[in-house]
Motif scaffolding. Structure first.
Motif: not given
Length: 377
Positions: A50-78
């Motif tokens: 969607e226009p407000g989504g972040g798929r394009a940015l996540a794709t660029l970062l992954e191409r540069e070798g950045v690992e992107i874990p997606v978390v939704r709770t504070a426990a997972e983030a910590k």
């Protein structure tokens, strides 16, 4: 007599085209879902197109070798924040103690448009002052990342800080707060990170420099359903100011007094004599005179026929929705008359055959005779 009610073949001919259209739409939707697979939606979702989504940015970062874990709770983030960049898309849903631990272990924390109350709570010395229009803005600061990215689409909330080394860029919609436990960057608007605006100006460069510094980017999407927020929830009674409680009490008393004043006084049932008693014969005669004055003999004849049909159906064991042909056949069998004669008497043509009072009398007599014959049979 032939029935004019639709049969199964006519019903099928009428509905088959709409059914075919609905079936085609269902099959097309199912096929599209199967082909596209599961897609996420929502603001700054890394899998959203969607226009407000972040798929394009996540794709660029992954191409540069950045690992992107997606978390939704504070426990997972910590659990995954150590030595990483942490992007927090909705800071209002992050518990204060969880943010402190994330800031202590992460190398870089990026907050997206935290509210005034949130930023003052989690970042002492930082506050939100006013609202800026989202537009292309120059960095106007000495921070490394904004200067390297150049002009970007910034705006939203404006932040200021009392820390001496803090950098306010893009008119205050970008705030960089260094500290002994890592740097915190505050963005006043999410536009530079979204699919819609990423390719404009220096948005992509700014986003890549902010979020691609380390090998791992923790994409933290806080939600109100986070179990860590249970301890911070307050009952509704604590959230209502005291003045509102007193006002609600006064309004309740006023409503009760008004209801008592305007309510009905209940007592014994009072009977009143009916002013006029009209006999059934007089009502029938009055209706007949109205028909005669309006010269509606045909309408009166149809009324007689409908009344006769209504009385004959229970006598013949037929239901109220019985077909005309069934009623005619049953009457003909009971009376021994020809079906054509019974059909003309009970239904006839749209009542043009009853055109005057004499014809109306003959019709009424004929209906009475048929009813008596059916009763005797």
């Amino acid at each position: 007599m032939t029935s004019v009610s639709p049969d199964a073949r006519r019903i099928w001919r009428g509905v088959r085209l709409p059914l075919a259209v609905v079936l085609l739409l269902v099959l097309t939707g199912t096929l599209l879902v199967l082909v596209q697979g599961e897609q996420t939606t929502g603001a700054l979702e890394p899998g959203s197109y969607e226009p407000g989504g972040g798929r394009a940015l996540a794709t660029l970062l992954e191409r540069e070798g950045v690992e992107i874990p997606v978390v939704r709770t504070a426990a997972e983030a910590k659990g995954v924040a150590r030595d990483a960049t942490v992007l927090i898309t909705r800071p209002a849903y992050v518990p204060e103690n969880a943010f402190a631990e994330i800031r202590r272990t992460a190398e870089h924390v990026v907050l997206v448009q935290p509210s005034s109350a949130t930023v003052e709570e989690i970042l002492p010395g930082v506050r939100s002052t006013d609202q800026l229009e989202t537009e292309t803005r120059a960095p106007d600061c000495q921070a490394v990342d904004p200067v390297a990215a150049g002009s970007a689409t910034m705006g939203g909330l404006r932040y200021t800080a009392t820390q001496p080394r803090a950098q306010e860029c893009y008119g205050g919609s970008y705030l960089e707060v260094p500290g002994p436990q890592g740097t915190v960057t505050v963005l006043g608007a999410p536009e530079p990170l979204t699919n819609e605006w990423l390719a404009n100006e220096g948005n992509a460069a700014l986003a890549m420099r902010l979020l691609g510094k380390h090998e791992r980017l923790v994409w933290y999407l806080p939600t109100p359903a986070d179990p860590s927020l249970e301890a911070e929830k307050k009952p509704l009674s604590e959230l209502i100011p005291a003045g509102w409680s007193y006002a609600a009490l006064q309004a309740g008393v006023a409503v009760v007094l008004l209801a008592s004043w305007r309510s009905r006084r209940l007592g014994q049932v009072v009977t009143e004599p009916i002013p006029v008693v009209v006999r059934a014969a007089e009502a029938t005669e009055g209706r007949a005179r109205l028909y005669r004055k309006a010269k509606a003999a045909a309408h009166a004849g149809e009324t007689l026929r409908e009344a006769a049909r209504a009385r004959l159906r229970p006598l013949l064991g037929l239901t109220r929705d019985a077909e005309p042909a069934a009623l005619v056949d049953s009457v003909a069998v009971r009376t021994g008359r020809a079906p054509a004669e019974i059909g003309a008497l009970l239904y006839g043509n749209p009542p043009a055959d009853v055109s005057d009072d004499a014809a109306l009398v003959r019709l009424a007599d004929g209906l009475d005779v048929v009813e008596r014959e059916v009763e005797r049979s």
